[in-house]
Motif scaffolding. Structure first.
Motif, PDB file in Angstrom:
ATOM      1  N   SER A 104       0.859  -1.190   0.000  1.00  0.00           N
ATOM      2  CA  SER A 104       0.000   0.000   0.000  1.00  0.00           C
ATOM      3  C   SER A 104       0.890   1.233   0.000  1.00  0.00           C
ATOM      4  CB  SER A 104      -0.945   0.009   1.214  1.00  0.00           C
ATOM      5  OG  SER A 104      -0.221   0.057   2.422  1.00  0.00           O
ATOM      6  N   GLU A 105       0.422   2.260  -0.713  1.00  0.00           N
ATOM      7  CA  GLU A 105       1.159   3.518  -0.821  1.00  0.00           C
ATOM      8  C   GLU A 105       0.266   4.634  -0.297  1.00  0.00           C
ATOM      9  OE1 GLU A 105       2.928   4.131  -4.751  1.00  0.00           O
ATOM     10  OE2 GLU A 105       2.451   2.043  -5.202  1.00  0.00           O
ATOM     11  N   HIS A 109       3.893   8.043   1.654  1.00  0.00           N
ATOM     12  CA  HIS A 109       4.783   7.128   0.941  1.00  0.00           C
ATOM     13  C   HIS A 109       5.068   7.585  -0.491  1.00  0.00           C
ATOM     14  CE1 HIS A 109       3.135   4.463   4.129  1.00  0.00           C
ATOM     15  NE2 HIS A 109       4.323   3.886   4.084  1.00  0.00           N
ATOM     16  N   ARG A 110       4.052   8.027  -1.196  1.00  0.00           N
ATOM     17  CA  ARG A 110       4.150   8.241  -2.635  1.00  0.00           C
ATOM     18  C   ARG A 110       5.171   9.311  -3.036  1.00  0.00           C
ATOM     19  NH1 ARG A 110      -1.656   7.498  -5.462  1.00  0.00           N
ATOM     20  NH2 ARG A 110      -0.277   6.917  -7.161  1.00  0.00           N
ATOM     21  N   VAL A 115       6.620   2.161  -0.218  1.00  0.00           N
ATOM     22  CA  VAL A 115       5.416   1.361  -0.006  1.00  0.00           C
ATOM     23  C   VAL A 115       5.466   0.751   1.387  1.00  0.00           C
ATOM     24  CG1 VAL A 115       5.096   0.774  -2.440  1.00  0.00           C
ATOM     25  CG2 VAL A 115       6.455  -0.726  -0.987  1.00  0.00           C
ATOM     26  N   ALA A 136       7.805   1.244   5.774  1.00  0.00           N
ATOM     27  CA  ALA A 136       8.183   2.107   4.656  1.00  0.00           C
ATOM     28  C   ALA A 136       9.508   1.636   4.059  1.00  0.00           C
ATOM     29  CB  ALA A 136       8.284   3.559   5.106  1.00  0.00           C
ATOM     30  N   LYS A 139       9.967   1.195  -3.183  1.00  0.00           N
ATOM     31  CA  LYS A 139       9.136   0.317  -3.983  1.00  0.00           C
ATOM     32  C   LYS A 139       9.981  -0.701  -4.746  1.00  0.00           C
ATOM     33  CE  LYS A 139       5.177   0.440  -7.118  1.00  0.00           C
ATOM     34  NZ  LYS A 139       4.242   1.315  -7.863  1.00  0.00           N
ATOM     35  N   GLU A 276      -4.357   6.643  -2.014  1.00  0.00           N
ATOM     36  CA  GLU A 276      -3.585   5.574  -1.378  1.00  0.00           C
ATOM     37  C   GLU A 276      -3.674   4.342  -2.272  1.00  0.00           C
ATOM     38  OE1 GLU A 276      -3.211   2.991   2.767  1.00  0.00           O
ATOM     39  OE2 GLU A 276      -4.972   4.227   2.401  1.00  0.00           O
TER      40      GLU A 276
END
Length: 492
Positions: A104-105, A109-110, A115, A136, A139, A276
């Motif tokens: 999940s992001e 996170h993004r 992720v 965290a 990715k 998200e």
């Protein structure tokens, strides 16, 4: 293999802080409200606010220490995690126990290309949470982690296959099988209960600010509007509903935007979300059954929801047990789509109906809940109270529809049950996936040669049950014999 110990990204300390802060919101609001009134003339008057500041600092420091002491690595066929300040804890998870890695992001996170990874295992030691969580990581590292774990699992099950061939296979066999477009998401938003949820949420939110919003003055102004005429009230109500509908539609696009199902070897990979972004991986061998769910409006429009029951998952992970495989899809497309994903399932529309003598039982069961209050209302408010008895009619109609919907089908080693509450359910189950099958008969059912069949599938840490009431006794016996004869052989 990733044998060197690695730390999480420093942003995980912030994520831990925000998670703890979320849990402290209610105590902080209470302290703020209790300390909001009156004159403050001394140190002790400010003590609640000072306590809040101290707690915030402690939580922030705790998050930093947690990040500093948390490491993970891959070694000797295991995911090894070490953490703890005063007592150093170690958790080793063998690859063959790992069922899936769910990504999940979030908002934090993004921007950093990170992720959050949740590790789901078979037979988790704690049913209340995932077996492990990497709050965290980059990715690229998460994808490498997933590739290594799945590659090692495949090598363990097929030792003769080389790593190069496996890697090539992984890249070639991934394909998208379903994607929700904007029209599908519009239908999902328009036929869901999102508006009610939004209105309820706004009401709860506003109720927390009674100290700051002069509700009495607002009420007085509203009474002036009422005196001015109901037309203004109607217009305002319409505006509120339109705004709530727009918010509901927007939220649906945020949650289900870019919804895609991909097949990757023996795994289903489901991704969704604009704000998200979430990715859930479901091993095909963990799918226990398929359900097609139709609410009345979607049924009228020719749409439905496809749900799968997953044997993995934890109690608090709502996306890990009962999974919406296709949140909304045209029903005429379902058979073709599911054939591509689950070729061993037969999605027959031919069902044996319930006997007509069971109709009265369905109508009585549905209407009895409102019949007694309606009779009491008729007595207390005679004669106008008699109008309450009219409520029996719509509930009786629900019972009629439930009887008309109910049915069953046997095909080889597959059982299909169809039943309705308000929603219409069609459940498809393989014999070796059914945890239990019960045939129950009350004294009243015995008089009419009727029986109730209940099946239970393993779903998450509990189970999901499907029930069809008042089948022909001989039909129920046939289903029970089908399940009991050879069940153990099928499970081998």
């Amino acid at each position: 293999m990733m044998s060197e110990s690695k730390r999480l990204h420093p942003i995980s300390a912030v994520a831990s802080f925000l998670k703890q802060l979320k849990e402290l919101i209610i105590p902080f609001v209470l302290l703020f409200v209790l300390n909001g009134g009156g004159d403050k003339g001394g140190f002790w008057d400010y003590m609640p606010l000072i306590s809040m500041a101290v707690v915030l600092v402690v939580v922030l420091v705790a998050g930093f220490i947690k990040w500093l002491r948390f490491t993970y690595r891959l070694a000797e066929g295991e995911l090894r995690i070490e953490y703890g300040l005063f007592v150093k804890k170690k958790r080793y998870i063998p690859f063959d126990r790992i069922q899936s890695l769910n990504f999940s992001e979030g908002i934090i996170h993004r921007p950093f290309g990170l992720v959050k990874v949740k590790v789901e295992t078979a037979g988790s030691s704690n049913s209340r949470e995932s077996e492990a969580e990497l709050t965290a990581i980059l990715k690229e590292e998460a994808l490498e982690l997933e590739r290594i774990i799945y590659r090692e699992k495949r090598k363990a099950s097929s030792a003769e296959m080389s790593e190069e061939v496996e890697s090539e296979k992984t890249g070639n066999e991934e394909k998208a099988v379903f994607r929700m477009n904007a029209k599908d998401i519009w239908v999902l938003a328009a036929t869901s209960g999102g508006i009610g949820v939004i209105l309820s949420g706004v009401g709860v939110f506003l109720s927390q600010f009674s100290e700051f919003i002069p509700y009495e003055s607002v009420y007085d102004e509203m009474m002036m509007f009422v005196k001015s005429g109901l037309a203004i009230i109607a217009v305002l109500s319409f505006i509120v509903l339109v705004v709530a509908w727009v918010v509901s539609v927007g939220w649906t696009f945020v949650v289900y935007g870019d919804f895609t199902i991909r097949l990757n070897d023996d795994n289903l990979v489901i991704t969704r979300g604009l704000l998200e972004k979430k990715q859930v991986t479901v091993p095909l061998n963990r799918v226990q059954g398929i359900r097609i769910v139709e609410n009345p409006l979607r049924q009228l429009l020719g749409f439905c929801t496809v749900v799968i029951e997953n044997a993995g998952g934890s109690v608090l992970e709502k996306d890990s047990s009962t999974i919406k495989l296709m949140p909304v899809v045209r029903k005429k497309r379902v058979e073709g789509l599911l054939k591509e994903i689950f070729p061993d399932y037969e999605l027959s529309e031919s069902f044996d109906k319930l006997p007509r003598r069971a109709l009265r039982r369905y109508i009585i069961r549905a209407a009895v809940w409102v019949l007694i209050p309606a009779v009491i209302a008729a007595i207390l408010f005679w004669p106008f109270g008699l109008l309450a008895i009219l409520l029996v009619l719509p509930f009786g109609m629900i019972g009629y529809l439930q009887h008309r919907t109910g049915g069953w089908n046997l095909s080889g080693n597959q059982l299909a049950l169809r039943y309705r509450g308000i929603l219409k359910h069609t459940a498809y189950m393989k014999k070796n996936r059914i945890q239990s099958l019960d045939a129950k008969q009350s004294r009243f059912q015995a008089r009419k040669d009727l029986t109730t069949i209940t099946t239970t599938l393993k779903s998450g840490q509990a189970g999901y049950s499907s029930e069809v009431a008042d089948l022909e006794e001989r039909d129920a016996s046939r289903i029970y014999d089908w399940f009991s004869h050879g069940t153990h052989n099928d499970n081998r």
